[in-house]
Design a protein around this motif. Structure first.
Motif, PDB file in Angstrom:
ATOM      1  N   ALA A 191      31.690 138.863 -15.489  1.00 15.94           N
ATOM      2  CA  ALA A 191      30.879 137.805 -16.081  1.00 15.94           C
ATOM      3  C   ALA A 191      29.398 138.092 -15.930  1.00 15.94           C
ATOM      4  CB  ALA A 191      31.217 136.462 -15.435  1.00 15.94           C
ATOM      5  N   GLN A 192      29.034 138.811 -14.859  1.00 21.22           N
ATOM      6  CA  GLN A 192      27.618 139.088 -14.634  1.00 21.22           C
ATOM      7  C   GLN A 192      27.460 140.294 -13.710  1.00 21.22           C
ATOM      8  OE1 GLN A 192      24.470 136.296 -12.604  1.00 21.22           O
ATOM      9  NE2 GLN A 192      24.510 135.881 -14.798  1.00 21.22           N
ATOM     10  N   PHE A 193      26.369 141.043 -13.956  1.00 28.83           N
ATOM     11  CA  PHE A 193      25.957 142.151 -13.098  1.00 28.83           C
ATOM     12  C   PHE A 193      24.569 141.819 -12.552  1.00 28.83           C
ATOM     13  CE2 PHE A 193      28.490 143.689 -16.619  1.00 28.83           C
ATOM     14  CZ  PHE A 193      29.453 144.482 -16.029  1.00 28.83           C
ATOM     15  N   THR A 200      19.417 150.848 -12.698  1.00 29.31           N
ATOM     16  CA  THR A 200      20.855 150.566 -12.707  1.00 29.31           C
ATOM     17  C   THR A 200      21.217 149.666 -13.875  1.00 29.31           C
ATOM     18  OG1 THR A 200      20.977 150.805 -10.299  1.00 29.31           O
ATOM     19  CG2 THR A 200      22.777 149.633 -11.380  1.00 29.31           C
ATOM     20  N   ALA A 201      20.359 148.696 -14.192  1.00 30.10           N
ATOM     21  CA  ALA A 201      20.597 147.840 -15.350  1.00 30.10           C
ATOM     22  C   ALA A 201      20.704 148.675 -16.621  1.00 30.10           C
ATOM     23  CB  ALA A 201      19.477 146.806 -15.472  1.00 30.10           C
ATOM     24  N   ASP A 202      19.802 149.629 -16.776  1.00 37.28           N
ATOM     25  CA  ASP A 202      19.821 150.496 -17.952  1.00 37.28           C
ATOM     26  C   ASP A 202      21.076 151.368 -17.967  1.00 37.28           C
ATOM     27  OD1 ASP A 202      17.366 149.426 -18.649  1.00 37.28           O
ATOM     28  OD2 ASP A 202      16.220 151.109 -17.809  1.00 37.28           O
ATOM     29  N   ARG A 215      21.559 141.208 -14.973  1.00 40.32           N
ATOM     30  CA  ARG A 215      20.385 140.577 -14.379  1.00 40.32           C
ATOM     31  C   ARG A 215      19.771 141.536 -13.360  1.00 40.32           C
ATOM     32  NH1 ARG A 215      21.531 137.943 -17.969  1.00 40.32           N
ATOM     33  NH2 ARG A 215      21.958 135.705 -18.143  1.00 40.32           N
ATOM     34  N   PRO A 216      18.686 142.223 -13.701  1.00 40.19           N
ATOM     35  CA  PRO A 216      18.027 143.069 -12.695  1.00 40.19           C
ATOM     36  C   PRO A 216      17.574 142.226 -11.510  1.00 40.19           C
ATOM     37  CG  PRO A 216      17.213 143.557 -14.898  1.00 40.19           C
ATOM     38  CD  PRO A 216      18.027 142.298 -15.008  1.00 40.19           C
ATOM     39  N   GLY A 217      17.854 142.721 -10.306  1.00 41.29           N
ATOM     40  CA  GLY A 217      17.470 141.987  -9.100  1.00 41.29           C
ATOM     41  C   GLY A 217      16.786 142.900  -8.108  1.00 41.29           C
ATOM     42  N   SER A 218      17.049 142.648  -6.831  1.00 48.03           N
ATOM     43  CA  SER A 218      16.471 143.452  -5.764  1.00 48.03           C
ATOM     44  C   SER A 218      17.601 143.979  -4.894  1.00 48.03           C
ATOM     45  CB  SER A 218      15.519 142.599  -4.924  1.00 48.03           C
ATOM     46  OG  SER A 218      14.979 143.342  -3.858  1.00 48.03           O
ATOM     47  N   THR A 424      19.082 134.863  -5.791  1.00 48.53           N
ATOM     48  CA  THR A 424      20.416 135.469  -5.857  1.00 48.53           C
ATOM     49  C   THR A 424      21.498 134.429  -5.632  1.00 48.53           C
ATOM     50  OG1 THR A 424      19.491 137.550  -5.037  1.00 48.53           O
ATOM     51  CG2 THR A 424      21.872 137.284  -4.905  1.00 48.53           C
ATOM     52  N   ALA A 425      21.318 133.530  -4.672  1.00 50.73           N
ATOM     53  CA  ALA A 425      22.282 132.479  -4.401  1.00 50.73           C
ATOM     54  C   ALA A 425      22.471 131.584  -5.615  1.00 50.73           C
ATOM     55  CB  ALA A 425      21.842 131.653  -3.197  1.00 50.73           C
ATOM     56  N   ASP A 426      21.401 131.238  -6.287  1.00 55.49           N
ATOM     57  CA  ASP A 426      21.479 130.377  -7.460  1.00 55.49           C
ATOM     58  C   ASP A 426      22.265 131.046  -8.581  1.00 55.49           C
ATOM     59  OD1 ASP A 426      20.049 128.398  -6.202  1.00 55.49           O
ATOM     60  OD2 ASP A 426      18.125 128.940  -7.104  1.00 55.49           O
ATOM     61  N   LEU A 427      22.064 132.373  -8.756  1.00 59.52           N
ATOM     62  CA  LEU A 427      22.801 133.092  -9.785  1.00 59.52           C
ATOM     63  C   LEU A 427      24.307 133.053  -9.520  1.00 59.52           C
ATOM     64  CD1 LEU A 427      20.533 136.253 -10.250  1.00 59.52           C
ATOM     65  CD2 LEU A 427      20.964 134.486 -11.961  1.00 59.52           C
TER      66      LEU A 427
END
Length: 434
Positions: A191-193, A200-202, A215-218, A424-427
């Motif tokens: 459902a989500q990355f 990594t997103a690319d 979703r690019p994160g940290s 991150t928790a909210d996602l």
């Protein structure tokens, strides 16, 4: 397109062949992993968790399942799990990881409403047995744990899948690109990355992941709580060292202790009272590492025997689990192993959380982006070999101002990461079925 439609549309012959092979090889895999767990002294009920047999009851209410590979990945999620529990007091948690070392450390630091199990081997029947018992409401795979049967069976069972802190090596990307249809099929289950970085997103997009699910994160390891410090042990260690200069070589692997010991021998020429705290990545190698110290003509005390460093101890062999934070607190000069060889390096956030100056070898490809930023900002240094290591540690020992500049840069680097925890928790909570 929904994940459910993707499942029906894109199953491939290669995936079908993998399922056949997984069934055929399961007995061999079981013999290997069960032998390791039994050798560690685990009870049979825990060993059988690798067959999907739960050793604990499922809690009432909604359950979020996190699956991580080993120690670093497992510990990186504990602060996040704790924060999720604070944001949703009714939520329960399951953490699975494959190594007994990770299990031991997780259970020492377990957040509330959390339990640990070993994951099932990637056999369809074992995975279904696991899922039938635990019935997770959301499944979160950490970093690069892409086991095909685990992915497909979890989605079939109805749990949304998240790939958290996603990381793909160039080798993995090249391999998946050769099997693009199967990669697309497996990635469609998610459902989500939430990726570590834009690269990594690319890469995920290039091998078939839906762009609108990325979703690019940290790096999640930057958000993890620092390794705990045992205040009593720290006091005892500082008293035993009695003001001696000290440096630490942490998470060393076979083939790295020799250059570390050689660097220490060189440093002893100009700093005869210097003590090295040597922390092998795998504590069970303590006898082997002690033999290397003895062969080099140096003296040591050994933590696993309950010893403290004496005035005669040139090396303190810290061959125990769960005490690294205490050694970082005792010593701000750290060489981080897994980097003098082609291993990939280890988590630089842990010593940085304690304000340590970190130096690394060149083989840190698993943390390339992190070290790139740290090196550019002066929060870490890179060395190539034993002479370079001796020179860098000697520089910090001889020039406290230079050491403090590096430590300040490390603290600054870490402080910028903390506001990403709630994001991150909210996602994750947004993906949890209501």
């Amino acid at each position: 397109m929904s994940p459910a439609k993707d499942v029906a549309a894109k199953a491939t012959p290669l995936f079908a062949a993998y399922r056949v092979a997984a069934r055929a090889l399961a007995p061999l895999a079981w013999r290997k992993v069960s032998a390791k767990l039994r050798a560690y002294g685990l009870p049979e009920a825990r060993v059988r968790e690798r067959l999907g047999h739960a050793s604990l009851p499922r809690p009432q209410g909604r359950l979020m399942w996190f699956h991580a590979a080993s120690v670093g990945e497992s510990l990186s999620i504990l602060k996040l799990v704790r924060r999720l529990g604070e944001l949703d007091p009714g939520l329960e948690f399951l953490i699975t990881s494959g190594t007994p070392t990770s299990a031991e450390l997780i259970e020492k630091r377990m957040p509330p409403r959390c339990r640990h199990q070993f994951p099932p081997l990637d056999h369809p029947a074992y995975v279904r047995r696991f899922l039938s018992h635990w019935r997770p409401d959301l499944a979160v795979l950490v970093e690069s744990e892409l086991w095909p049967n685990l992915i497909v069976e979890t989605r079939k069972a109805g749990a949304p899948l998240i790939l958290l802190n996603a990381r793909l090596s160039p080798k993995s990307v090249a391999s998946w690109q050769k099997h693009h249809r199967t990669a697309t099929y497996l990635l469609a289950q998610f459902a989500q990355f939430i990726t570590q970085n834009q690269e990594t997103a690319d890469n995920l997009r290039a091998i078939g992941a839906h762009a609108d699910r990325i979703r690019p994160g940290s790096n999640l390891k930057a958000l993890a709580a620092p390794p705990p410090v045992d205040a009593d042990l720290l006091t005892q260690t500082q008293a035993a060292l009695s003001g001696r200069a000290v440096w630490t070589a942490s998470s060393t692997h076979r083939g790295e202790e020799e250059p570390v010991i050689a660097a220490h021998q060189e440093l002893l020429r100009s700093h005869p009272d210097l003590c090295l705290i040597l922390i092998p990545r795998h504590p069970e190698r303590g006898d082997e590492v002690e033999a290397l110290i003895t062969e080099a003509g140096l003296t040591c005390a050994r933590r696993s025997r309950g010893e403290m460093p004496s005035a005669q101890s040139q090396i303190y062999l810290a061959d125990t689990l769960g005490e690294t934070g205490t050694w970082y607190a005792a010593c701000p000069l750290v060489f981080l192993g897994g980097s003098l060889l082609d291993i990939g390096g280890h988590n630089p956030f842990e010593p940085s959380h304690h304000g340590c100056a970190v130096t690394t070898g060149p083989g840190y490809f698993n943390f390339a982006e992190t070290y790139g930023d740290m090196l550019a900002e002066g929060a870490a240094t890179e060395i190539a070999d034993a002479p370079g290591l001796a020179q860098q540690i000697g520089c910090w020992l001889d020039d406290p101002k230079t050491l403090e500049v590096t430590r300040t840069a490390a603290r600054t680097f870490i402080s910028r990461q903390s506001d990403l925890l709630d994001q991150t928790a909210d996602l994750l909570l947004a993906q949890l079925p209501k």
